[in-house]
Write a protein that holds these residues in place. Sequence first.
Motif, mmCIF file in Angstrom:
data_model
loop_
_atom_site.group_PDB
_atom_site.id
_atom_site.type_symbol
_atom_site.label_atom_id
_atom_site.label_comp_id
_atom_site.label_asym_id
_atom_site.label_seq_id
_atom_site.Cartn_x
_atom_site.Cartn_y
_atom_site.Cartn_z
ATOM 1 N N CYS A 255 0.897 -1.156 0.000
ATOM 2 C CA CYS A 255 0.000 0.000 0.000
ATOM 3 C C CYS A 255 0.939 1.210 0.000
ATOM 4 O O CYS A 255 2.158 1.047 -0.048
ATOM 5 C CB CYS A 255 -0.906 -0.017 1.232
ATOM 6 S SG CYS A 255 -0.025 0.174 2.789
ATOM 7 N N HIS A 262 0.866 -6.404 1.516
ATOM 8 C CA HIS A 262 -0.361 -7.038 1.997
ATOM 9 C C HIS A 262 -0.640 -8.284 1.166
ATOM 10 O O HIS A 262 -0.635 -8.225 -0.065
ATOM 11 C CB HIS A 262 -1.547 -6.083 1.858
ATOM 12 C CG HIS A 262 -1.518 -4.959 2.845
ATOM 13 N ND1 HIS A 262 -1.976 -5.106 4.130
ATOM 14 C CD2 HIS A 262 -1.063 -3.686 2.753
ATOM 15 C CE1 HIS A 262 -1.817 -3.950 4.781
ATOM 16 N NE2 HIS A 262 -1.263 -3.083 3.969
ATOM 17 N N CYS A 317 -1.499 -2.107 9.941
ATOM 18 C CA CYS A 317 -0.931 -1.151 8.990
ATOM 19 C C CYS A 317 -1.796 0.111 8.999
ATOM 20 O O CYS A 317 -3.020 0.029 9.122
ATOM 21 C CB CYS A 317 -0.902 -1.774 7.604
ATOM 22 S SG CYS A 317 -0.199 -0.689 6.346
ATOM 23 N N CYS A 319 -2.857 1.848 6.723
ATOM 24 C CA CYS A 319 -3.809 1.985 5.620
ATOM 25 C C CYS A 319 -5.205 1.486 5.978
ATOM 26 O O CYS A 319 -6.170 1.788 5.287
ATOM 27 C CB CYS A 319 -3.322 1.238 4.386
ATOM 28 S SG CYS A 319 -3.409 -0.553 4.562
ATOM 29 N N ARG A 321 -6.053 -1.829 6.145
ATOM 30 C CA ARG A 321 -6.255 -3.236 5.772
ATOM 31 C C ARG A 321 -5.889 -4.112 6.976
ATOM 32 O O ARG A 321 -4.982 -3.767 7.742
ATOM 33 C CB ARG A 321 -5.365 -3.619 4.573
ATOM 34 C CG ARG A 321 -5.829 -3.005 3.265
ATOM 35 C CD ARG A 321 -4.857 -3.313 2.128
ATOM 36 N NE ARG A 321 -5.301 -2.659 0.903
ATOM 37 C CZ ARG A 321 -5.089 -1.377 0.626
ATOM 38 N NH1 ARG A 321 -4.414 -0.620 1.471
ATOM 39 N NH2 ARG A 321 -5.547 -0.857 -0.488
#
Length: 439
Positions: A255, A262, A317, A319, A321
């Motif tokens: 990402c 990921h 993480c 982001c 996810r």
Amino acid sequence: MSGKKHLIYNPEKECMSRDEMHAWQSAKLAETVRREYENVPMYRARMDAKGVKPEDIRTVEDLKYLPFMEKTDLRDYYPFDLLASPRSEIVRIHGSSGTTGKPIVSGYTRNDVDVWSEMMARTLTAAGCTKDDVVQVAYGFGLFTGGFGAYQGADKIGAMVVPMSSGNTQRQIMMMQDLGATMLCCTPSYATYLGETIREMGLAPGKDIKLKAGCFGAEPWSEAMRVRIEELLGIDACDIYGLTELGGPGVAFNCLEKDGMHINEDHVIAEIIDPATGEQLPYGEKGELVFTSITKTGMPMLRYRTHDICSLTDKPCACGRSTIRMSRITGRTDDMLIIRGVNVFPSQIETVLVKTQGVAPHYMLVVDRVNNSDTLEVQVEMTEEMFSDTVGQIENVRRYITEQIKSVVGISAKVTLNAPKSMPRSEGKAKRIIDNRKL
Ligand code: AMP
Ligand code: ZN
């Protein structure tokens, strides 16, 4: 945290809770094992030999009872004996280099092509791609999965795809300018070459070239190389990982945090094992990456040994996810070089070279055996400035690289500085090693 805006293609799947993921993976694993046992005689025999029945595999934890699969299996059962679906259900074949002269091939059902497209759509979205983007695909199209994978993912997003395939650099750059490409997909070695050529042509990233991000993979590269590509092209350079046996690129992806890749865990289960004993290793430890596909129906892969070395982490993480991440690939268990008894990973040498002023990251490692002793020669290209050196720095640079390799890798190497543009450029996967000992 990078502070970047994170786009997620399929939040329902990419952000599911760990408990939900465990339940999903366990159910899909059981289903795949049953399919494989019923349809692939080779794997059934292997399970029988271990005394494992399909009903023994109920959860992810039971994975460890299953026998491994290897690249040699794809050679031995070439081309179709590992199919778990009828031949008439296969809609695509891709292939990659095998352990002998023949390629290894994988058969895809419609479902498998769709699953792979979904994985690549997630991958491109994670790098910032939307339907407003222009995606230049400079991976090769053919048996190699790079071109088709990137095309399918971008197509699923609804972006404008420019399927250039690899090579013809001047034309790539012309189209990149004319069509205003915003995303680039190719090997990292080709991205470097494209970036250098763009700079030499006097084109300015951000002005003449509109690229904002790229998805680069299919070969090992270092963090230093990633940073260099970002500087050359003025973009976010994201690492993407995959292999033909599991569909192709998009198995795992960076990402915009660029802190590990990921894994598309609702489609594949990852394990790290000790390559010598086959035992599973905990998160954080480096070892051989093993994958089990749990949604592929054409040619499922159970506990497939990739021979790629990395580690896994389940740390959250930024982001959003929830999927676990794999580290950059640091080498392979099989073509890791062993020189005078020392394990040498080409990525270690690449890192030294990319960080050295005065040389360009075009290099070749030549290994030989002279009087029963291994030798390593590192050939690297000088930059134009260094080549026209008037103040006598060349010898210092050579000495510096030699010392750095000695300190980082632990062995002495002969360093040869070649003239600019004298070494082969790669448009696909770069060939970096010549091992004359095997001849
Ligand atoms: P192929 O099936 O021919 O595309 O080759 C797959 C292999 O390429 C993997 O097993 C890795 O060794 C290598 N590979 C693919 N992506 C990456 C990546 N991002 N970093 C390092 N190696 C990679
Ligand atoms: Zn992330």
